[in-house]
Design a protein around this motif. Structure first.
Motif, mmCIF file in Angstrom:
data_model
loop_
_atom_site.group_PDB
_atom_site.id
_atom_site.type_symbol
_atom_site.label_atom_id
_atom_site.label_comp_id
_atom_site.label_asym_id
_atom_site.label_seq_id
_atom_site.Cartn_x
_atom_site.Cartn_y
_atom_site.Cartn_z
ATOM 1 N N PRO A 1 16.871 25.250 12.063
ATOM 2 C CA PRO A 1 16.311 26.961 12.737
ATOM 3 C C PRO A 1 17.296 28.234 12.917
ATOM 4 O O PRO A 1 17.866 27.351 13.563
ATOM 5 N N GLN A 2 17.086 28.962 12.355
ATOM 6 C CA GLN A 2 18.564 29.970 11.707
ATOM 7 C C GLN A 2 17.816 31.020 10.652
ATOM 8 O O GLN A 2 16.909 30.912 10.831
ATOM 9 N N GLU A 3 18.768 32.190 10.925
ATOM 10 C CA GLU A 3 18.733 33.320 10.044
ATOM 11 C C GLU A 3 19.299 33.003 8.756
ATOM 12 O O GLU A 3 20.783 33.107 9.230
ATOM 13 N N LEU A 4 18.715 33.335 7.473
ATOM 14 C CA LEU A 4 19.356 32.728 6.721
ATOM 15 C C LEU A 4 19.775 34.416 6.043
ATOM 16 O O LEU A 4 19.244 35.175 6.668
ATOM 17 N N THR B 1 19.270 45.376 5.886
ATOM 18 C CA THR B 1 18.574 45.477 7.406
ATOM 19 C C THR B 1 16.783 44.670 7.479
ATOM 20 O O THR B 1 16.027 44.948 7.882
ATOM 21 N N THR B 2 16.103 44.704 6.330
ATOM 22 C CA THR B 2 14.765 44.122 5.476
ATOM 23 C C THR B 2 15.026 42.952 6.707
ATOM 24 O O THR B 2 15.783 41.840 6.030
ATOM 25 N N ALA C 1 18.456 40.823 2.564
ATOM 26 C CA ALA C 1 17.678 40.114 3.428
ATOM 27 C C ALA C 1 17.748 39.396 4.692
ATOM 28 O O ALA C 1 18.438 38.748 4.161
ATOM 29 N N ILE C 2 17.807 39.443 5.879
ATOM 30 C CA ILE C 2 17.670 38.218 6.569
ATOM 31 C C ILE C 2 15.989 37.559 6.533
ATOM 32 O O ILE C 2 15.005 38.224 6.649
ATOM 33 N N VAL C 3 16.396 36.610 6.852
ATOM 34 C CA VAL C 3 15.311 34.882 6.161
ATOM 35 C C VAL C 3 15.730 34.645 7.865
ATOM 36 O O VAL C 3 15.852 33.349 7.485
ATOM 37 N N PRO C 4 14.447 34.421 8.545
ATOM 38 C CA PRO C 4 14.852 33.241 10.030
ATOM 39 C C PRO C 4 13.524 32.513 9.352
ATOM 40 O O PRO C 4 12.364 32.690 9.006
ATOM 41 N N ILE C 5 14.720 31.138 9.343
ATOM 42 C CA ILE C 5 13.451 30.121 9.126
ATOM 43 C C ILE C 5 12.986 29.312 10.539
ATOM 44 O O ILE C 5 13.946 29.599 11.667
#
Length: 231
Positions: free
Chosen positions: A208-211, A135-136, A156-160
């Motif tokens: 742009p998205q969540e990796l 959930t980080t 992890a969730i990484v939003p770019i």
């Protein structure tokens, strides 16, 4: 009047029905759930997945009979499928995946889902399944710390927000980095590009998205502190 009685011919034995796998409900900010089971011929084996929080989820399976497995994830408006996985996932799960083994990576909302494990040609097959969650959220310009253990990497969730970004791992142990970009259906992996056994992935031109990002130890028994850096 003679009456003849026809003998009773026994029918074929019943086909054994595999027991359903226990539900997987990883808890806390990071978790891992496992299931072993059997895919019946011309059928699927369902595994329930319950998420209490929004999380990055990575699901992988391997056949114990060298068959060609498939994965489907449904629930909460989600319907995803995969047959043959994404690039190098050998260090992501606590088992080694083959070229025909499936995997899924996605950011999911809290809710109830079903994982359907199948076999591509309809054959019966045993399987091993692992679900990794985290959930980080690690935004560009920030760092997150993880305690890596065998079979339990950092997820992890990484939003770019722009096309170019850099993902890097730092640790005293040898680590690998894996990332999935859903908008382009592209997976990335790296081992030592960051120098000193540290991984580094440079993303160029992604939307742009969540990796979904996984930071794991290279060795099967690796454990120790590691940091995920997003630039």
């Amino acid at each position: 009047m003679a009456v003849g009685l026809a003998g009773c011919t026994p029918g074929p034995p019943p086909v054994p029905v595999p027991s359903p796998a226990a539900p997987i409900a990883p808890g806390g900010s990071a978790g891992s759930g496992d299931a072993d089971g059997v895919v019946p011929a011309n059928g699927t084996s369902p595994v329930d997945l319950v998420l209490e929080e929004r999380a990055a989820v990575v699901i992988g399976a391997t056949s114990t009979d060298e068959e060609d497995l498939t994965l489907r994830l449904v629930g909460e408006g989600v319907d995803l499928e995969n047959d043959d996985g994404q690039t190098d996932t050998r260090r992501v799960f606590d088992f080694e995946q083959g070229l025909r083994d499936p995997m899924l990576a996605v950011v999911l909302e809290a809710g109830e889902y079903t994982i359907e494990v199948g076999e591509w040609s309809g054959d019966r097959s045993g399987y091993r399944l692992q679900v990794l969650t985290g959930t980080t959220t690690v935004s560009p310009g920030t760092t997150a710390s993880f305690g890596l253990q065998p079979g339990a990497p950092g997820v992890a969730i990484v939003p770019i927000e722009r096309g170019d970004a850099v993902l890097a791992g730092e640790s005293d142990i040898d680590t690998v980095l894996w990332a999935y970009a859903p908008e382009s259906d592209t997976a990335y992996s790296d081992d030592d590009s960051g120098g000193d056994r540290n991984p580094r992935i440079e993303l160029l031109g992604e939307e742009p998205q969540e990796l979904v990002v996984v930071l794991a130890g290279y060795a099967d028994d690796a454990r120790g502190a590691a940091s995920l850096i997003v630039e």
